[in-house]
Design a protein around this motif. Sequence first.
Motif, PDB file in Angstrom:
ATOM      1  N   ILE A  14       0.948  -1.193   0.121  1.00 17.10           N
ATOM      2  CA  ILE A  14      -0.105   0.119  -0.047  1.00 17.10           C
ATOM      3  C   ILE A  14       0.943   1.209  -0.115  1.00 17.10           C
ATOM      4  CG2 ILE A  14      -1.782   1.254   1.347  1.00 17.10           C
ATOM      5  CD1 ILE A  14      -2.878  -1.376   2.394  1.00 17.10           C
ATOM      6  N   ARG A  15       0.694   2.110  -1.136  1.00 18.82           N
ATOM      7  CA  ARG A  15       1.635   3.349  -0.977  1.00 18.82           C
ATOM      8  C   ARG A  15       0.721   4.414  -0.635  1.00 18.82           C
ATOM      9  NH1 ARG A  15       5.814   2.035  -0.484  1.00 18.82           N
ATOM     10  NH2 ARG A  15       6.739   0.490  -1.852  1.00 18.82           N
ATOM     11  N   VAL A  16      -0.415   4.776  -0.927  1.00 18.82           N
ATOM     12  CA  VAL A  16      -1.150   5.806  -0.390  1.00 18.82           C
ATOM     13  C   VAL A  16      -2.732   5.394  -0.079  1.00 18.82           C
ATOM     14  CG1 VAL A  16      -2.232   8.475  -1.017  1.00 18.82           C
ATOM     15  CG2 VAL A  16       0.386   7.530  -1.631  1.00 18.82           C
ATOM     16  N   ILE A  17      -3.473   5.890   0.878  1.00 21.67           N
ATOM     17  CA  ILE A  17      -4.650   5.582   0.935  1.00 21.67           C
ATOM     18  C   ILE A  17      -5.487   6.966   0.928  1.00 21.67           C
ATOM     19  CG2 ILE A  17      -6.620   4.651   2.468  1.00 21.67           C
ATOM     20  CD1 ILE A  17      -4.623   2.834   3.523  1.00 21.67           C
ATOM     21  N   ASP A  18      -6.299   7.208   0.277  1.00 18.94           N
ATOM     22  CA  ASP A  18      -7.381   8.386   0.052  1.00 18.94           C
ATOM     23  C   ASP A  18      -8.150   8.472   1.211  1.00 18.94           C
ATOM     24  OD1 ASP A  18      -8.334  10.830  -0.471  1.00 18.94           O
ATOM     25  OD2 ASP A  18      -8.795  10.397  -2.390  1.00 18.94           O
ATOM     26  N   TRP A  19      -7.786   8.960   2.348  1.00 19.30           N
ATOM     27  CA  TRP A  19      -8.896   8.812   3.609  1.00 19.30           C
ATOM     28  C   TRP A  19      -9.923   9.675   3.272  1.00 19.30           C
ATOM     29  CZ3 TRP A  19      -7.942   4.497   5.869  1.00 19.30           C
ATOM     30  CH2 TRP A  19      -6.465   4.159   6.360  1.00 19.30           C
ATOM     31  N   THR A  20      -9.831  10.875   2.583  1.00 15.38           N
ATOM     32  CA  THR A  20     -10.942  11.835   2.270  1.00 15.38           C
ATOM     33  C   THR A  20     -11.824  11.153   1.333  1.00 15.38           C
ATOM     34  OG1 THR A  20      -9.598  12.646   0.387  1.00 15.38           O
ATOM     35  CG2 THR A  20      -9.429  13.707   2.709  1.00 15.38           C
ATOM     36  N   ALA A  21     -11.655  10.117   0.553  1.00 16.32           N
ATOM     37  CA  ALA A  21     -12.564   9.465  -0.437  1.00 16.32           C
ATOM     38  C   ALA A  21     -13.562   8.577   0.493  1.00 16.32           C
ATOM     39  CB  ALA A  21     -11.972   8.707  -1.542  1.00 16.32           C
ATOM     40  N   LEU A  22     -13.203   8.291   1.718  1.00 20.02           N
ATOM     41  CA  LEU A  22     -13.980   7.221   2.524  1.00 20.02           C
ATOM     42  C   LEU A  22     -14.923   7.931   3.460  1.00 20.02           C
ATOM     43  CD1 LEU A  22     -11.040   4.862   3.160  1.00 20.02           C
ATOM     44  CD2 LEU A  22     -12.725   4.588   1.379  1.00 20.02           C
ATOM     45  N   LYS A  23     -15.924   7.148   3.757  1.00 22.49           N
ATOM     46  CA  LYS A  23     -16.672   7.853   4.868  1.00 22.49           C
ATOM     47  C   LYS A  23     -15.817   7.433   6.230  1.00 22.49           C
ATOM     48  CE  LYS A  23     -21.222   6.021   2.940  1.00 22.49           C
ATOM     49  NZ  LYS A  23     -22.298   5.297   3.250  1.00 22.49           N
ATOM     50  N   ALA A  24     -16.227   8.456   7.264  1.00 24.63           N
ATOM     51  CA  ALA A  24     -15.488   8.346   8.328  1.00 24.63           C
ATOM     52  C   ALA A  24     -15.481   6.913   8.928  1.00 24.63           C
ATOM     53  CB  ALA A  24     -16.072   9.212   9.483  1.00 24.63           C
ATOM     54  N   SER A  25     -16.651   6.314   8.944  1.00 24.37           N
ATOM     55  CA  SER A  25     -16.840   4.908   9.516  1.00 24.37           C
ATOM     56  C   SER A  25     -15.900   3.599   8.743  1.00 24.37           C
ATOM     57  CB  SER A  25     -18.237   4.404   9.569  1.00 24.37           C
ATOM     58  OG  SER A  25     -18.651   4.418   8.295  1.00 24.37           O
TER      59      SER A  25
END
Length: 83
Positions: A14-25
């Motif tokens: 895993i290089r990068v996770i776009d946390w903003t593209a996911l719901k908080a949960s």
Amino acid sequence: MRLNDLPPREAALIRVIDWTALKASEARRMRELGFDEGVRVETLHRGPMGMDPIACRVGRMTIALRRKTAAAVSVEPFPMAAE
């Protein structure tokens, strides 16, 4: 490459996770299950006709993800061991 595009039975880091593209949960769940930059992940198989869910291995766990969630994870193919 995105995790949802990784071919079955291929490992990647895993290089990068776009946390903003996911719901908080969803983001919280993924962190709790061990998803983070630098972690080894492997796509095991996909649902019927290549649809949801995608089964992934993170560590010793098998986790089912929706394609939309997996698309937020950028991966780099894991180098194969020399034979």
